[in-house]
Design a protein around this motif. Sequence first.
Motif, PDB file in Angstrom:
ATOM      1  N   TYR A  84      -6.221 -16.943  -1.231  1.00 45.90           N
ATOM      2  CA  TYR A  84      -5.737 -16.700  -2.592  1.00 45.90           C
ATOM      3  C   TYR A  84      -5.645 -18.034  -3.317  1.00 45.90           C
ATOM      4  CZ  TYR A  84      -4.347 -12.278  -0.523  1.00 45.90           C
ATOM      5  OH  TYR A  84      -4.359 -11.079   0.126  1.00 45.90           O
ATOM      6  N   VAL A  85      -5.795 -17.970  -4.615  1.00 44.16           N
ATOM      7  CA  VAL A  85      -5.651 -19.164  -5.442  1.00 44.16           C
ATOM      8  C   VAL A  85      -4.746 -18.817  -6.622  1.00 44.16           C
ATOM      9  CG1 VAL A  85      -7.726 -18.715  -6.827  1.00 44.16           C
ATOM     10  CG2 VAL A  85      -6.896 -21.042  -6.585  1.00 44.16           C
ATOM     11  N   ASP A 101      -7.585 -13.172  -5.576  1.00 43.09           N
ATOM     12  CA  ASP A 101      -8.068 -13.117  -4.203  1.00 43.09           C
ATOM     13  C   ASP A 101      -9.442 -13.782  -4.115  1.00 43.09           C
ATOM     14  OD1 ASP A 101     -10.030 -11.244  -5.014  1.00 43.09           O
ATOM     15  OD2 ASP A 101      -8.902  -9.537  -4.247  1.00 43.09           O
ATOM     16  N   LEU A 102     -10.027 -13.741  -2.941  1.00 42.92           N
ATOM     17  CA  LEU A 102     -11.297 -14.427  -2.711  1.00 42.92           C
ATOM     18  C   LEU A 102     -12.461 -13.776  -3.448  1.00 42.92           C
ATOM     19  CD1 LEU A 102     -12.055 -16.963  -1.227  1.00 42.92           C
ATOM     20  CD2 LEU A 102     -12.504 -15.623   0.807  1.00 42.92           C
ATOM     21  N   HIS A 103     -12.262 -12.561  -3.945  1.00 43.30           N
ATOM     22  CA  HIS A 103     -13.284 -11.909  -4.776  1.00 43.30           C
ATOM     23  C   HIS A 103     -13.066 -12.186  -6.256  1.00 43.30           C
ATOM     24  CE1 HIS A 103     -14.354  -8.669  -1.534  1.00 43.30           C
ATOM     25  NE2 HIS A 103     -14.694  -9.887  -1.179  1.00 43.30           N
ATOM     26  N   GLY A 104     -12.024 -12.962  -6.582  1.00 38.12           N
ATOM     27  CA  GLY A 104     -11.747 -13.309  -7.970  1.00 38.12           C
ATOM     28  C   GLY A 104     -10.950 -12.262  -8.723  1.00 38.12           C
ATOM     29  N   GLN A 105     -10.395 -11.302  -8.008  1.00 32.69           N
ATOM     30  CA  GLN A 105      -9.591 -10.246  -8.629  1.00 32.69           C
ATOM     31  C   GLN A 105      -8.124 -10.673  -8.670  1.00 32.69           C
ATOM     32  OE1 GLN A 105     -11.097  -7.417  -9.915  1.00 32.69           O
ATOM     33  NE2 GLN A 105     -12.902  -8.614  -9.369  1.00 32.69           N
ATOM     34  N   SER A 106      -7.469 -10.386  -9.769  1.00 34.77           N
ATOM     35  CA  SER A 106      -6.049 -10.706  -9.894  1.00 34.77           C
ATOM     36  C   SER A 106      -5.241  -9.741  -9.031  1.00 34.77           C
ATOM     37  CB  SER A 106      -5.618 -10.603 -11.366  1.00 34.77           C
ATOM     38  OG  SER A 106      -4.260 -10.936 -11.487  1.00 34.77           O
ATOM     39  N   VAL A 107      -4.430 -10.287  -8.140  1.00 33.45           N
ATOM     40  CA  VAL A 107      -3.582  -9.448  -7.286  1.00 33.45           C
ATOM     41  C   VAL A 107      -2.126  -9.488  -7.743  1.00 33.45           C
ATOM     42  CG1 VAL A 107      -5.087  -9.585  -5.272  1.00 33.45           C
ATOM     43  CG2 VAL A 107      -3.289 -11.280  -5.558  1.00 33.45           C
ATOM     44  N   ALA A 108      -1.793 -10.461  -8.591  1.00 32.50           N
ATOM     45  CA  ALA A 108      -0.447 -10.553  -9.157  1.00 32.50           C
ATOM     46  C   ALA A 108      -0.518 -11.435 -10.396  1.00 32.50           C
ATOM     47  CB  ALA A 108       0.532 -11.145  -8.137  1.00 32.50           C
ATOM     48  N   SER A 109       0.265 -11.080 -11.395  1.00 33.05           N
ATOM     49  CA  SER A 109       0.302 -11.907 -12.602  1.00 33.05           C
ATOM     50  C   SER A 109       1.603 -11.651 -13.346  1.00 33.05           C
ATOM     51  CB  SER A 109      -0.889 -11.600 -13.508  1.00 33.05           C
ATOM     52  OG  SER A 109      -0.813 -10.286 -14.006  1.00 33.05           O
ATOM     53  N   ARG A 110       1.930 -12.570 -14.207  1.00 39.55           N
ATOM     54  CA  ARG A 110       3.093 -12.406 -15.069  1.00 39.55           C
ATOM     55  C   ARG A 110       2.995 -13.406 -16.206  1.00 39.55           C
ATOM     56  NH1 ARG A 110       7.550 -14.323 -10.951  1.00 39.55           N
ATOM     57  NH2 ARG A 110       7.535 -12.095 -10.696  1.00 39.55           N
ATOM     58  N   PRO A 111       3.646 -13.071 -17.330  1.00 34.72           N
ATOM     59  CA  PRO A 111       3.698 -14.031 -18.435  1.00 34.72           C
ATOM     60  C   PRO A 111       4.456 -15.283 -17.992  1.00 34.72           C
ATOM     61  CG  PRO A 111       4.421 -11.861 -19.144  1.00 34.72           C
ATOM     62  CD  PRO A 111       4.299 -11.811 -17.653  1.00 34.72           C
ATOM     63  N   LEU A 112       4.112 -16.384 -18.563  1.00 35.45           N
ATOM     64  CA  LEU A 112       4.747 -17.660 -18.242  1.00 35.45           C
ATOM     65  C   LEU A 112       5.617 -18.071 -19.426  1.00 35.45           C
ATOM     66  CD1 LEU A 112       5.013 -20.229 -16.508  1.00 35.45           C
ATOM     67  CD2 LEU A 112       2.879 -21.020 -17.529  1.00 35.45           C
ATOM     68  N   ASP A 136       5.919 -15.686  -4.045  1.00 33.53           N
ATOM     69  CA  ASP A 136       7.014 -15.131  -3.241  1.00 33.53           C
ATOM     70  C   ASP A 136       7.205 -13.642  -3.525  1.00 33.53           C
ATOM     71  OD1 ASP A 136       7.498 -17.579  -2.063  1.00 33.53           O
ATOM     72  OD2 ASP A 136       9.187 -18.087  -3.371  1.00 33.53           O
ATOM     73  N   ASP A 137       7.226 -13.270  -4.810  1.00 31.09           N
ATOM     74  CA  ASP A 137       7.425 -11.866  -5.191  1.00 31.09           C
ATOM     75  C   ASP A 137       6.277 -10.984  -4.708  1.00 31.09           C
ATOM     76  OD1 ASP A 137       9.753 -12.676  -6.409  1.00 31.09           O
ATOM     77  OD2 ASP A 137       8.981 -12.481  -8.465  1.00 31.09           O
ATOM     78  N   ALA A 138       5.064 -11.514  -4.719  1.00 28.29           N
ATOM     79  CA  ALA A 138       3.896 -10.737  -4.276  1.00 28.29           C
ATOM     80  C   ALA A 138       3.828 -10.642  -2.752  1.00 28.29           C
ATOM     81  CB  ALA A 138       2.613 -11.360  -4.815  1.00 28.29           C
ATOM     82  N   GLN A 139       4.668 -11.391  -2.056  1.00 27.29           N
ATOM     83  CA  GLN A 139       4.739 -11.397  -0.591  1.00 27.29           C
ATOM     84  C   GLN A 139       3.385 -11.690   0.043  1.00 27.29           C
ATOM     85  OE1 GLN A 139       6.662  -7.702   0.454  1.00 27.29           O
ATOM     86  NE2 GLN A 139       8.648  -8.453  -0.203  1.00 27.29           N
ATOM     87  N   LEU A 140       2.704 -12.657  -0.526  1.00 30.62           N
ATOM     88  CA  LEU A 140       1.420 -13.076   0.032  1.00 30.62           C
ATOM     89  C   LEU A 140       1.667 -14.119   1.121  1.00 30.62           C
ATOM     90  CD1 LEU A 140      -0.490 -13.495  -3.326  1.00 30.62           C
ATOM     91  CD2 LEU A 140      -0.716 -11.626  -1.694  1.00 30.62           C
ATOM     92  N   PRO A 141       0.840 -14.107   2.162  1.00 31.24           N
ATOM     93  CA  PRO A 141       1.032 -15.115   3.207  1.00 31.24           C
ATOM     94  C   PRO A 141       0.699 -16.510   2.664  1.00 31.24           C
ATOM     95  CG  PRO A 141      -0.912 -13.766   3.642  1.00 31.24           C
ATOM     96  CD  PRO A 141      -0.255 -13.198   2.443  1.00 31.24           C
TER      97      PRO A 141
END
Length: 161
Positions: A84-85, A101-112, A136-141
Amino acid sequence: MGTGGGPASLRRYHRALVLRVLARHTGIGRAELARQLGLSAMAAGRIVRELESAGLARECEQSPVPATRGRPATGLELRADGAYVVGVVISAFAPEVHVLDLHGQSVASRPLELSDITDGPVAVVQACRAARRLVDDAQLPKSRLARSEEHTSELQSQFRI
């Protein structure tokens, strides 16, 4: 080629090339991968095994190829959950933070939410904190987050985050 350095540097360069080809050509076979990159079958196979072992690539159905004799060849693809990036958009209109993710799909987002977009160091600190909370909220490793230790240390010391 611009690799600079010895065999370890060349290996990193070849791994990056393999990752780039896999990102563009899902289902490519090992033989075609080696041919496209000008690598021996053995070198390409070793790199693929390293990427599979690291959880970045896996076997899949091969892209359609002309029928041949023998066992059907397997293709290769990137694992979406392999890495993930974090990406941050700092703008006056719609600042936001994303995890891709590694396919370039957004797995989590939020306004800043930025207190002062004209104060660069403050905006960077706020963006880094928001990115950390999002992960942290997305619980990604955290072990799957792509990062540069060199840049991480530099940011932490410069902005005290």
